[in-house]
Design a protein around this motif. Sequence first.
Motif, short mmCIF file in Angstrom:
data_model
loop_
_atom_site.label_atom_id
_atom_site.label_comp_id
_atom_site.label_asym_id
_atom_site.label_seq_id
_atom_site.Cartn_x
_atom_site.Cartn_y
_atom_site.Cartn_z
N TRP A 1 0.88 -1.37 -0.02
CA TRP A 1 0.01 -0.02 -0.05
C TRP A 1 0.80 1.21 0.01
O TRP A 1 0.42 2.34 -0.55
CB TRP A 1 -0.95 0.04 1.23
CG TRP A 1 -2.33 -0.71 1.03
CD1 TRP A 1 -2.48 -1.91 1.18
CD2 TRP A 1 -3.54 0.09 0.67
NE1 TRP A 1 -3.79 -2.09 0.85
CE2 TRP A 1 -4.46 -0.99 0.49
CE3 TRP A 1 -3.76 1.28 0.37
CZ2 TRP A 1 -5.86 -0.75 0.19
CZ3 TRP A 1 -5.20 1.59 -0.08
CH2 TRP A 1 -5.88 0.67 0.00
N ILE A 2 1.93 1.19 0.76
CA ILE A 2 2.93 2.41 0.91
C ILE A 2 3.61 2.53 -0.22
O ILE A 2 3.89 3.73 -0.67
CB ILE A 2 3.55 2.34 2.17
CG1 ILE A 2 2.65 2.53 3.47
CG2 ILE A 2 4.73 3.28 2.02
CD1 ILE A 2 3.45 2.24 4.66
N PRO B 1 1.73 4.17 -4.35
CA PRO B 1 1.79 5.45 -4.80
C PRO B 1 3.19 6.07 -5.56
O PRO B 1 3.28 6.88 -6.17
CB PRO B 1 1.52 6.32 -3.64
CG PRO B 1 0.70 5.46 -2.70
CD PRO B 1 1.51 3.89 -3.07
N CYS C 1 -2.66 1.26 6.26
CA CYS C 1 -2.53 0.88 4.74
C CYS C 1 -2.97 2.20 4.01
O CYS C 1 -2.13 2.83 3.37
CB CYS C 1 -3.25 -0.18 4.38
SG CYS C 1 -2.56 -1.78 4.88
N SER D 1 -0.81 5.11 2.52
CA SER D 1 -0.78 5.47 0.88
C SER D 1 -0.84 6.83 0.81
O SER D 1 -0.25 7.61 -0.26
CB SER D 1 -1.95 4.39 0.39
OG SER D 1 -1.79 4.87 -0.96
N THR E 1 1.50 9.71 -1.09
CA THR E 1 0.97 10.39 -2.23
C THR E 1 1.19 12.06 -1.99
O THR E 1 1.49 12.63 -3.16
CB THR E 1 -0.46 10.02 -2.44
OG1 THR E 1 -0.83 8.69 -2.79
CG2 THR E 1 -1.06 10.80 -3.67
#
Length: 525
Positions: A71-72, A75, A149, A153, A157
């Motif tokens: 998830w991290i 982006p 998560c 994320s 971003t």
Amino acid sequence: MVATLLRLRFRVLANTLKRSTWQLVAVIIGAIYGLGVLAFVVFGLVALAFAPVELASTIIVLAGSALVLGWIAVPLVAVGVDQTLEPAKLAQYPIPRRTLLIGLALAGVLGVPGIITSIAALATTATWFRSPLAAVAAVVCAVIAVLTCVVGSRMVTALSVSLASKRRFREISGILVFIPLILLGPISFGIARGVAKSTDALPGLARILGWTPLGAAWSVPADVAVGDFGVAAVKFLIALATLAALALIWSRSLATALETPPVSSGKRVARGKIGFFGLLPATPAGAVAARSLSYWVRDPRYARQLIVVPLIPVLLYFYSNNMGSFVLFNATGPIVAFLLSLATYADLSYDGTAFSTHVADGVRGVDDRLGRAVALAIVSVPFVVVLTVGSVAITNSWPLLPALAGMALGAVFSGIGLTAVTSARIIIPVPASGDNPFKSAPGAGFTTALSSFATWGILLLLTIPEAALGVSSIVFGSALLGWLALLVGICLGLALAVIGIRVGGAIVDRSAPEILSRLKALRGA
């Protein structure tokens, strides 16, 4: 206001699906596939309830840590993909930062990835159902893990807004993400082999990750299940502190991004530096070739097709090595030739409304086709020759070189002639200049696939003569057939290239206004 943001999120999603029936079909098929994978995950988590606590904890912590990391990391490489609620577009509205944070976080949770992650995380409760306290802890920690998560994320971003505004960063990151997808087979095989050889080390790795922000929330239920409440409490605090820290960083970075939006800076070019235009003849065909070569160097929509070139030998060598035969690896040259020669089968679609300069200046169709064909040949032929000779040299199969070279060069030249015709006929939706090169334009999926397969089929028919001679030479060990394949491949391929350029040029001359109107319609869609 939060409810308004959520309604906006789902309204944009619904409108996107209404644009194209085939896009809606693709989403439904993807959802069915995703639900199948999710069902498999849930079944596995239920089955872990009957496994030893250490085994269940190891699997959940390793998988959960990988999920948070994914998830991290996404982006960082998925820049350019559309965001339904992009903060930069909401900056002009007087939305309090706290409200915006909550709305964006809930929108992330209620998105397709967020919903799948939430269901999978809550399914870990089934793993610990034999211990009521551990099951309760699993529910609480699942919520924390999902929020970690999503917030992580969003934080990445927001932090990368300044980089994301730079076109070159978007282009490079969008292309780099494609590399592991191509090498997914060898990577998966390598990971599986590594895991099989280091099974004994996995519990120790899971215990280490359980004390980190990645795995703390996932390891708490296991500690509760074995009665280690002190350790569970410490890990729970680590999970909460991680979520709080990510939220704080996200809040501040979002404030910075909204208050000081990034600006694009122009690039200065030294006087007299005209690139390929100074190297090629000052003719209409030469100018078109120079512009096409500039696209190959500077436009990621073209460059993405060159990424496959160095990766194909790696894939073919990997599979050939596992098969115990290097037949596939020796075919590297013809395979690359086949793919590269069709790289511009819908070239005018990438021109967009810039094609109007050709119409306004009265560029002859044959000059347009010839210039693009020369550029494609300059890009593809060196790759094909090097890979054909290189694969034969690595396997020490020099007697096969004439046959392989004949098939490869025949495919290149025949493909150049074919694309000279198809790119004048096929106008399809493509990513706009500056967008993520892998972004799918609305309605493009089915149309692109259909036109691609049709073009591949035609090229296969055009290359039957040299392919038949080349394969016969390899099967029967005939040097004469190999040299005949080389002769036929070059002569027939060049003849088809000339014919294709002339036919394609006639189509452009006859249909230039219609082509331009179709390009404008696609841009306005």
